[in-house]
Design an enzyme around this catalytic site. Structure first.
Site, short mmCIF file in Angstrom:
data_model
loop_
_atom_site.label_atom_id
_atom_site.label_comp_id
_atom_site.label_asym_id
_atom_site.label_seq_id
_atom_site.Cartn_x
_atom_site.Cartn_y
_atom_site.Cartn_z
N HIS A 1 0.92 -1.21 0.15
CA HIS A 1 0.21 0.05 -0.12
C HIS A 1 0.72 1.39 0.27
CE1 HIS A 1 0.41 -0.82 4.35
NE2 HIS A 1 0.50 0.56 4.52
N GLU B 1 -8.44 4.55 9.70
CA GLU B 1 -7.74 4.21 8.25
C GLU B 1 -8.92 3.69 7.52
OE1 GLU B 1 -5.71 0.61 7.75
OE2 GLU B 1 -4.84 1.12 9.77
N HIS C 1 3.66 7.27 3.52
CA HIS C 1 4.79 6.22 3.66
C HIS C 1 4.39 5.23 2.44
CE1 HIS C 1 1.18 4.54 6.15
NE2 HIS C 1 1.69 3.31 5.63
N GLU D 1 7.41 0.75 5.08
CA GLU D 1 6.68 0.00 6.02
C GLU D 1 7.10 -1.59 5.33
OE1 GLU D 1 2.61 0.88 6.54
OE2 GLU D 1 2.11 -1.36 7.08
N GLN E 1 -3.80 3.39 1.35
CA GLN E 1 -4.32 3.43 2.95
C GLN E 1 -4.38 4.97 3.41
OE1 GLN E 1 -1.31 2.50 5.79
NE2 GLN E 1 -2.57 0.94 6.57
C1 V0V Z 1 9.09 12.01 9.93
N1 V0V Z 1 9.80 12.27 8.79
C2 V0V Z 1 9.47 11.74 7.63
C3 V0V Z 1 8.35 11.03 7.85
N2 V0V Z 1 8.19 11.33 9.37
N3 V0V Z 1 10.23 11.66 6.69
C4 V0V Z 1 9.50 10.87 5.61
N4 V0V Z 1 8.41 10.58 5.88
C5 V0V Z 1 7.70 10.48 7.03
N5 V0V Z 1 6.50 10.23 6.95
C6 V0V Z 1 11.40 12.90 9.22
C7 V0V Z 1 10.87 14.41 9.53
O1 V0V Z 1 10.97 15.23 8.50
C8 V0V Z 1 12.02 14.76 10.54
O2 V0V Z 1 13.23 15.22 9.60
C9 V0V Z 1 12.63 13.41 10.95
O3 V0V Z 1 11.91 12.27 10.13
C10 V0V Z 1 12.04 13.21 12.52
O4 V0V Z 1 10.52 13.17 12.47
P1 V0V Z 1 9.87 13.91 13.63
O5 V0V Z 1 8.62 14.91 13.04
O6 V0V Z 1 10.65 14.37 14.60
O7 V0V Z 1 9.47 12.59 14.04
P2 V0V Z 1 9.85 11.55 15.11
O8 V0V Z 1 11.20 11.34 15.02
O9 V0V Z 1 8.97 11.52 16.42
O10 V0V Z 1 8.91 10.65 14.29
C11 V0V Z 1 9.28 10.08 12.77
C12 V0V Z 1 9.05 8.43 12.96
C13 V0V Z 1 7.54 7.96 13.11
C14 V0V Z 1 9.38 7.95 11.26
C15 V0V Z 1 9.89 7.58 13.88
O11 V0V Z 1 6.84 8.73 12.21
C16 V0V Z 1 7.12 6.76 13.22
O12 V0V Z 1 7.45 5.86 14.22
N6 V0V Z 1 6.59 5.90 12.08
C17 V0V Z 1 6.13 4.63 12.31
C18 V0V Z 1 4.80 4.39 12.53
C19 V0V Z 1 3.96 5.21 11.66
O13 V0V Z 1 4.05 5.92 10.75
N7 V0V Z 1 2.35 4.98 11.87
C20 V0V Z 1 1.27 5.46 11.11
C21 V0V Z 1 0.99 4.67 10.11
P3 V0V Z 1 13.79 16.55 9.47
O14 V0V Z 1 12.63 17.53 9.55
O15 V0V Z 1 14.44 16.50 11.26
O16 V0V Z 1 14.71 16.80 8.69
S1 V0V Z 1 -0.05 3.24 10.73
C22 V0V Z 1 -0.20 1.82 9.52
O17 V0V Z 1 0.66 2.24 8.22
C23 V0V Z 1 -0.73 0.83 9.72
C24 V0V Z 1 -1.44 0.68 10.99
C25 V0V Z 1 -0.55 -0.26 8.62
O18 V0V Z 1 -0.22 -0.09 7.47
O19 V0V Z 1 -1.23 -1.40 8.77
CO CO Z 2 0.90 1.28 6.35
#
Ligand code: V0V
Ligand code: CO
Length: 146
Positions: A7, A43, A84, A134, A60
């Site tokens: 996705h 979602e 993502h 992911e 998604q």
């Molecule tokens: C953050 N950054 C990204 C980003 N999110 N870059 C590209 N794409 C994204 N989506 C960058 C951000 O611009 C910062 O860069 C740096 O990473 C740190 O970001 P932050 O804003 O300080 O945020 P953090 O570090 O607290 O969190 C970022 C992470 C977080 C990636 C660690 O989003 C995470 O744990 N993601 C995984 C879980 C998730 O996304 N869940 C929702 C979908 P600069 O500005 O410092 O250069 S749930 C899902 O998909 C499901 C249930 C499924 O598929 O089944």
């Molecule tokens: Co997802």
């Protein structure tokens, strides 16, 4: 082995309005909806096509359930858009371990629960040229009844 695009995750402020946009503009229907409190998202999965390995590809659509969630934080900074991409694999544990050995940060020690009973993990966007990536092993699924 990563075999397909499972996705593309798209962050939005208003899930119902975004679902309606995809329905009226492209004709994509909702296949499944779910709230995942651990991930802080409400979602909708819109099925695009089946794939040759028996899986499927989806859009998604993601609305945050709280401001301090991953999607809530990202929306506040960047606004709506692609959040993502997710690659499908029959073996998320094995692929995550292999990718971790290559020096890419895998965010979870063990895969967590994803949509429709899948098992998911994420790779840090800063190690993936700016793309939050992911990995997902999907469960066998039937569409929601509507
Ligand atoms: C953050 N950054 C990204 C980003 N999110 N870059 C590209 N794409 C994204 N989506 C960058 C951000 O611009 C910062 O860069 C740096 O990473 C740190 O970001 P932050 O804003 O300080 O945020 P953090 O570090 O607290 O969190 C970022 C992470 C977080 C990636 C660690 O989003 C995470 O744990 N993601 C995984 C879980 C998730 O996304 N869940 C929702 C979908 P600069 O500005 O410092 O250069 S749930 C899902 O998909 C499901 C249930 C499924 O598929 O089944
Ligand atoms: Co997802």
């Amino acid at each position: 082995m990563l075999t397909r695009i499972d996705h593309i995750g798209i962050a939005c402020h208003d899930l119902d309005a975004t679902v309606e946009f995809y329905r009226t503009t492209y004709g994509f229907e909702v296949f499944h909806t779910e709230v995942n409190e651990e991930q802080g998202v409400r979602e909708a999965m819109l099925k695009i096509n089946d794939t040759s390995d028996g899986g499927s590809s989806y859009l998604q659509l993601l609305e945050p359930t709280r401001e301090d969630s991953a999607v809530g934080t990202w929306l506040a900074k960047h606004g709506e858009g692609v959040h993502h991409i997710a690659f499908g694999t029959p073996d998320v544990d094995g692929d995550a371990a292999e990718i971790r050995d290559k020096g890419v940060r895998v965010l979870y020690d063990e895969p967590r629960r994803g949509t429709m009973g899948s098992r998911i993990t994420f790779l840090h966007p800063k190690d993936c040229h700016g793309v939050l990536t992911e990995l997902v092993t999907s469960a066998r699924v039937e569409p929601d009844e509507h």
